[in-house]
Motif scaffolding. Structure first.
Motif, PDB file in Angstrom:
ATOM      1  N   LYS A  68      72.791  85.786  -0.101  1.00 37.40           N
ATOM      2  CA  LYS A  68      71.405  85.405  -0.061  1.00 37.40           C
ATOM      3  C   LYS A  68      71.211  84.340   0.981  1.00 37.40           C
ATOM      4  O   LYS A  68      71.721  83.148   0.948  1.00 37.40           O
ATOM      5  CB  LYS A  68      71.112  84.932  -1.265  1.00 37.40           C
ATOM      6  CG  LYS A  68      69.457  84.373  -1.468  1.00 37.40           C
ATOM      7  CD  LYS A  68      69.186  84.048  -3.074  1.00 37.40           C
ATOM      8  CE  LYS A  68      68.063  83.340  -3.210  1.00 37.40           C
ATOM      9  NZ  LYS A  68      66.766  84.282  -2.629  1.00 37.40           N
ATOM     10  N   LEU A  69      70.415  84.665   2.097  1.00 38.45           N
ATOM     11  CA  LEU A  69      70.552  83.851   3.299  1.00 38.45           C
ATOM     12  C   LEU A  69      69.302  82.610   2.805  1.00 38.45           C
ATOM     13  O   LEU A  69      69.276  81.725   3.746  1.00 38.45           O
ATOM     14  CB  LEU A  69      69.886  84.720   4.507  1.00 38.45           C
ATOM     15  CG  LEU A  69      70.729  86.035   4.710  1.00 38.45           C
ATOM     16  CD1 LEU A  69      70.187  86.796   5.958  1.00 38.45           C
ATOM     17  CD2 LEU A  69      72.133  85.360   5.265  1.00 38.45           C
ATOM     18  N   GLY A  70      68.308  82.864   2.121  1.00 36.91           N
ATOM     19  CA  GLY A  70      67.289  81.741   1.791  1.00 36.91           C
ATOM     20  C   GLY A  70      66.267  81.828   2.992  1.00 36.91           C
ATOM     21  O   GLY A  70      65.454  81.327   3.360  1.00 36.91           O
ATOM     22  N   ARG A  71      66.268  82.819   3.751  1.00 39.27           N
ATOM     23  CA  ARG A  71      65.170  83.396   4.806  1.00 39.27           C
ATOM     24  C   ARG A  71      65.379  84.455   4.878  1.00 39.27           C
ATOM     25  O   ARG A  71      66.130  85.576   4.812  1.00 39.27           O
ATOM     26  CB  ARG A  71      65.675  82.500   6.298  1.00 39.27           C
ATOM     27  CG  ARG A  71      66.705  83.250   6.821  1.00 39.27           C
ATOM     28  CD  ARG A  71      66.986  82.316   8.118  1.00 39.27           C
ATOM     29  NE  ARG A  71      68.091  82.936   9.000  1.00 39.27           N
ATOM     30  CZ  ARG A  71      69.403  82.778   8.753  1.00 39.27           C
ATOM     31  NH1 ARG A  71      69.941  81.952   7.920  1.00 39.27           N
ATOM     32  NH2 ARG A  71      70.180  83.270   9.699  1.00 39.27           N
ATOM     33  N   PRO A  72      63.900  85.414   5.368  1.00 46.04           N
ATOM     34  CA  PRO A  72      63.977  86.810   5.563  1.00 46.04           C
ATOM     35  C   PRO A  72      64.999  87.348   6.507  1.00 46.04           C
ATOM     36  O   PRO A  72      65.053  86.638   7.595  1.00 46.04           O
ATOM     37  CB  PRO A  72      62.317  86.977   5.896  1.00 46.04           C
ATOM     38  CG  PRO A  72      61.699  85.697   5.569  1.00 46.04           C
ATOM     39  CD  PRO A  72      62.653  84.477   5.571  1.00 46.04           C
ATOM     40  N   ALA A  73      65.261  88.812   6.138  1.00 46.02           N
ATOM     41  CA  ALA A  73      65.956  89.181   7.026  1.00 46.02           C
ATOM     42  C   ALA A  73      65.822  90.801   7.207  1.00 46.02           C
ATOM     43  O   ALA A  73      65.267  91.450   6.457  1.00 46.02           O
ATOM     44  CB  ALA A  73      67.702  89.248   6.499  1.00 46.02           C
ATOM     45  N   ILE A  74      66.194  91.255   8.338  1.00 42.19           N
ATOM     46  CA  ILE A  74      66.072  92.533   8.487  1.00 42.19           C
ATOM     47  C   ILE A  74      66.931  93.639   7.368  1.00 42.19           C
ATOM     48  O   ILE A  74      67.977  93.362   7.426  1.00 42.19           O
ATOM     49  CB  ILE A  74      66.537  93.310   9.773  1.00 42.19           C
ATOM     50  CG1 ILE A  74      65.808  92.483  10.949  1.00 42.19           C
ATOM     51  CG2 ILE A  74      66.475  94.712  10.247  1.00 42.19           C
ATOM     52  CD1 ILE A  74      66.232  92.697  12.542  1.00 42.19           C
TER      53      ILE A  74
END
Length: 159
Positions: A68-74
């Motif tokens: 879970k990056l905490g920012r939108p991802a492709i």
């Protein structure tokens, strides 16, 4: 049947536009004829930002990393589109990558991959990004691996 130059240009333009806008995207990313197993790899309620979860997919010989990056991802899933998973085999020589400092790192030859940009390589000897594992989320928050976009290093077929 004679095909005019104008018709060829029209068809090529349509194919180009379809690929740029994402139409038919699934056909370009993985072979739709392959049947991948759906395997539970986690639950959204147990994930913490930037803490990787390791799992095997699509079989016991291939490790994947869920984060879970905490920012939108492709290709991200979840409410914030920030949950992604990738094969942990570096595309240079198959070494096991690790998730550290918001990126995937290969300890063998120092390739680095950006998880928010479909694990595109931005440093090192790898020439392609990591294969992305398609995810799905059930209503209860369970996360399932459903397919692999790309070929896992060292394999002629993923499954």
């Amino acid at each position: 049947m004679v095909v005019s130059r104008r018709r060829v240009v029209q068809v090529l333009g349509g194919v180009t536009m379809a690929s740029l806008t994402g139409a038919g995207k699934a056909q370009f990313w993985f072979a739709p004829s392959l049947t991948y197993p759906a395997i539970k790899v986690g639950n959204v309620n147990n994930l913490k930002n930037n803490e990787p979860v390791y799992f095997n997919y699509p079989d016991a010989r291939s490790q994947g990393i869920l984060v879970k990056l905490g920012r939108p991802a492709i290709g991200g899933v979840g409410r914030e589109r920030d949950i992604v998973a990738f094969s942990a085999a570096c595309t240079h020589m198959g070494c096991g990558v690790q998730y550290k400092g918001g990126r995937f790192l290969c300890p063998c030859h120092y390739s680095m991959f950006d998880p928010a940009k479909a694990a595109a390589v931005y440093q090192g000897l790898a020439s392609t990004g990591l294969p992305q594992i398609q995810l799905g989320i059930a209503q209860n928050g369970d996360i399932f691996a459903r397919a692999v976009n790309g070929l896992i290093w060292g394999r002629a077929r993923n499954i």
